[in-house]
Scaffold this motif. Structure first.
Motif, PDB file in Angstrom:
ATOM      1  N   ARG A 120       0.818  -1.210   0.000  1.00  0.00           N
ATOM      2  CA  ARG A 120       0.000   0.000   0.000  1.00  0.00           C
ATOM      3  C   ARG A 120       0.856   1.266   0.000  1.00  0.00           C
ATOM      4  O   ARG A 120       1.965   1.271   0.526  1.00  0.00           O
ATOM      5  N   ASN A 121       0.307   2.339  -0.549  1.00  0.00           N
ATOM      6  CA  ASN A 121       0.993   3.632  -0.577  1.00  0.00           C
ATOM      7  C   ASN A 121       0.187   4.616   0.271  1.00  0.00           C
ATOM      8  O   ASN A 121      -0.952   4.934  -0.068  1.00  0.00           O
ATOM      9  N   PRO A 122       0.775   5.097   1.375  1.00  0.00           N
ATOM     10  CA  PRO A 122       0.002   5.964   2.284  1.00  0.00           C
ATOM     11  C   PRO A 122      -0.465   7.260   1.623  1.00  0.00           C
ATOM     12  O   PRO A 122      -1.464   7.834   2.038  1.00  0.00           O
ATOM     13  N   LEU A 123       0.265   7.720   0.586  1.00  0.00           N
ATOM     14  CA  LEU A 123      -0.115   8.973  -0.067  1.00  0.00           C
ATOM     15  C   LEU A 123      -1.381   8.810  -0.903  1.00  0.00           C
ATOM     16  O   LEU A 123      -2.060   9.781  -1.215  1.00  0.00           O
ATOM     17  N   ARG A 125      -3.849   6.564   0.022  1.00  0.00           N
ATOM     18  CA  ARG A 125      -4.802   5.728   0.761  1.00  0.00           C
ATOM     19  C   ARG A 125      -6.254   6.195   0.651  1.00  0.00           C
ATOM     20  O   ARG A 125      -7.161   5.374   0.640  1.00  0.00           O
ATOM     21  N   ASN A 126      -6.474   7.515   0.533  1.00  0.00           N
ATOM     22  CA  ASN A 126      -7.854   8.001   0.381  1.00  0.00           C
ATOM     23  C   ASN A 126      -8.194   8.373  -1.058  1.00  0.00           C
ATOM     24  O   ASN A 126      -9.303   8.840  -1.318  1.00  0.00           O
ATOM     25  N   PHE A 127      -7.258   8.188  -1.976  1.00  0.00           N
ATOM     26  CA  PHE A 127      -7.433   8.722  -3.327  1.00  0.00           C
ATOM     27  C   PHE A 127      -7.320   7.689  -4.449  1.00  0.00           C
ATOM     28  O   PHE A 127      -7.418   8.045  -5.618  1.00  0.00           O
TER      29      PHE A 127
ATOM     30  N   GLN B   9       7.400   4.871   3.388  1.00  0.00           N
ATOM     31  CA  GLN B   9       6.599   5.944   2.789  1.00  0.00           C
ATOM     32  C   GLN B   9       5.653   6.476   3.855  1.00  0.00           C
ATOM     33  O   GLN B   9       5.126   5.700   4.651  1.00  0.00           O
ATOM     34  N   TYR B  10       5.442   7.778   3.849  1.00  0.00           N
ATOM     35  CA  TYR B  10       4.419   8.293   4.765  1.00  0.00           C
ATOM     36  C   TYR B  10       3.796   9.586   4.287  1.00  0.00           C
ATOM     37  O   TYR B  10       4.384  10.343   3.521  1.00  0.00           O
ATOM     38  N   ASP B  11       2.571   9.766   4.755  1.00  0.00           N
ATOM     39  CA  ASP B  11       1.848  11.026   4.613  1.00  0.00           C
ATOM     40  C   ASP B  11       2.105  11.750   5.933  1.00  0.00           C
ATOM     41  O   ASP B  11       1.596  11.350   6.977  1.00  0.00           O
ATOM     42  N   ARG B  85      -2.533   3.700   8.665  1.00  0.00           N
ATOM     43  CA  ARG B  85      -2.613   3.688   7.198  1.00  0.00           C
ATOM     44  C   ARG B  85      -1.791   4.791   6.528  1.00  0.00           C
ATOM     45  O   ARG B  85      -1.578   4.738   5.316  1.00  0.00           O
ATOM     46  N   ASP B  86      -1.343   5.777   7.306  1.00  0.00           N
ATOM     47  CA  ASP B  86      -0.560   6.845   6.670  1.00  0.00           C
ATOM     48  C   ASP B  86       0.951   6.592   6.729  1.00  0.00           C
ATOM     49  O   ASP B  86       1.748   7.470   6.370  1.00  0.00           O
ATOM     50  N   ILE B  87       1.337   5.390   7.154  1.00  0.00           N
ATOM     51  CA  ILE B  87       2.749   4.982   7.135  1.00  0.00           C
ATOM     52  C   ILE B  87       2.813   3.594   6.513  1.00  0.00           C
ATOM     53  O   ILE B  87       1.980   2.742   6.829  1.00  0.00           O
ATOM     54  N   SER B  88       3.801   3.374   5.645  1.00  0.00           N
ATOM     55  CA  SER B  88       3.929   2.068   5.019  1.00  0.00           C
ATOM     56  C   SER B  88       5.398   1.699   4.840  1.00  0.00           C
ATOM     57  O   SER B  88       6.217   2.531   4.439  1.00  0.00           O
ATOM     58  N   ILE B  90       7.835  -0.189   2.630  1.00  0.00           N
ATOM     59  CA  ILE B  90       7.776  -0.801   1.301  1.00  0.00           C
ATOM     60  C   ILE B  90       8.919  -1.773   1.063  1.00  0.00           C
ATOM     61  O   ILE B  90       8.889  -2.538   0.112  1.00  0.00           O
ATOM     62  N   PHE B 127      -0.898  17.931  -0.096  1.00  0.00           N
ATOM     63  CA  PHE B 127       0.118  17.265  -0.911  1.00  0.00           C
ATOM     64  C   PHE B 127       0.824  18.176  -1.908  1.00  0.00           C
ATOM     65  O   PHE B 127       1.656  17.718  -2.678  1.00  0.00           O
TER      66      PHE B 127
END
Lengths: 244, 244
Positions: A120-123, A125-127, B9-11, B85-88, B90, B127
């Motif tokens: 999964r890619n957190p950036l 996640r909602n899009f 990866q993170y938001d 969910r905002d951290i992954s 990879i 973003f």
């Protein structure tokens, strides 16, 4: 009375959807509240159609009647100053007093984005909808052509829906790969409830080999929701443009 | 003891930044907590460098020592199941026991994204940096070349920083326009505190005509933070890749 048409973008993640509901915040409500703040009027904002919770918009359209004498092209700036950051009015203009966002819409375009990578890619996640397994792009592309034209799309409608006719016309349906994203664009004269998401769920089942691309005509003919694939999740869906 | 290297990866929107802090949630802490949950160990996770609150990562690197016998390539899946969910994670792999994420990094690449349109876009609000006025792309592109090579970048460092040397080498600095987005990519052997954001703030002042592109050499020579532009906000910044 002036009839004002708004073009609206939103991140639907935090909302129960476009339409006002007893429980939960709706986009319609947020915009009606902003209109009240700047005009003092309690208006009825008419949207081109609903979007579900988590679904986004790049070009939703809505209209309302007002007695306010704020210059119409300033409305967008005034409203944006009162709206939360996940909703934005990108255009406001005066239209004929008979204009109705829902009844006058002749075409709509939706976009659906899949993030196709194992992790999964957190950036996104909602899009975007995260599909972690291999998807056969060619097979999915092959399947899109069967949707073109006028069909009874009952198989691609949430089973509890209630509409006059289930016949819809699809004008274009494209699929494009850019990096790890698969971007679908579908344009039609209208869409049944959950239609785009069920079409995408079905295409993912084709891409993963569970269904064959040439099964689409049979699924359409069956007029049976059970024959189609699952309903893809809302976060990948964007209402891109409404045509009048 | 096994030394494990993670690619992350993170938001960064909801965090106080990479680094543990008394007040506020950090990404480092979240990952250390996940490691504790799956190994039972309280580890010290070493990041390649800090990122500020709101800054994102597509390829942050960190490492930690563990006695756990979980197969190293399974670590990423195990950690992701415990992470928000905002951290992954990879990638997870075993590295030499002397590998150190921070000391061994020889190059880093950052990306900075500007959304250049009059009205804000809710889908990009966390973003990309929203610049609502005209930016002269040519002038900004012209300016990027002055940053290449080795320079004393004191002018482009947050004034309260404390480092041994303020000399850094920039290898590449590109700018690309796609639709309403302007995407900068900058690669160097290291970056001073807030350096990328101050460079971008300065380029925006060039793009808007407040500064001339050929003023960059003078700004660098001045070794004076006041000579450079403002610090662009964190939401447009991405740590893209760390090289070893």
């Amino acid at each position: 009375m002036v009839n004002i048409k708004l073009t609206i973008q939103y991140d639907g993640t935090s909302y129960c959807g476009w339409q006002k509901q007893k429980n939960g915040n709706s986009i319609q409500e947020e915009i009606e509240r902003a209109i009240k703040l700047i005009t003092g009027e309690r208006v009825n904002l008419i949207g081109s159609g609903r979007t579900d919770s988590g679904v986004h918009a790049k070009g939703q359209v809505a209209n309302f009647l007002t007695d306010s004498n704020i210059p119409v092209d300033r409305f967008k700036f005034a409203l944006n100053s009162k709206l939360p950051r996940d909703i934005s009015i990108i255009d406001s203009r005066r239209v004929d007093e008979k204009f109705h966002s829902r009844f006058d819409a002749i075409r709509k375009r939706y976009q659906y984005i899949i993030y196709n990578k194992k992790i999964r890619n957190p950036l996104y996640r909602n899009f975007a909808y995260h599909v972690p397994y291999f998807l056969n792009y060619k097979e999915m592309e092959e399947a899109t052509k069967y949707f073109l034209g006028s069909h009874d799309f009952s198989s691609f409608m949430a089973s509890n829906s209630n509409v006059k006719t289930t016949i819809r016309t699809i004008y274009t349906f494209t699929i494009k790969r850019t990096g790890d994203l698969i971007i679908f664009s579908i344009e039609g004269n209208g869409f049944l409830y959950n239609m785009v998401r069920i079409i995408i769920g079905t295409l993912v089942e084709i891409g993963s080999g569970k269904l064959k691309s040439d099964s689409i005509p049979y699924i359409i003919h069956s007029k049976n929701r059970e024959a189609a694939g699952y309903t893809a999740p809302p976060e990948g869906l964007y209402l891109e443009k409404v045509f009048y």
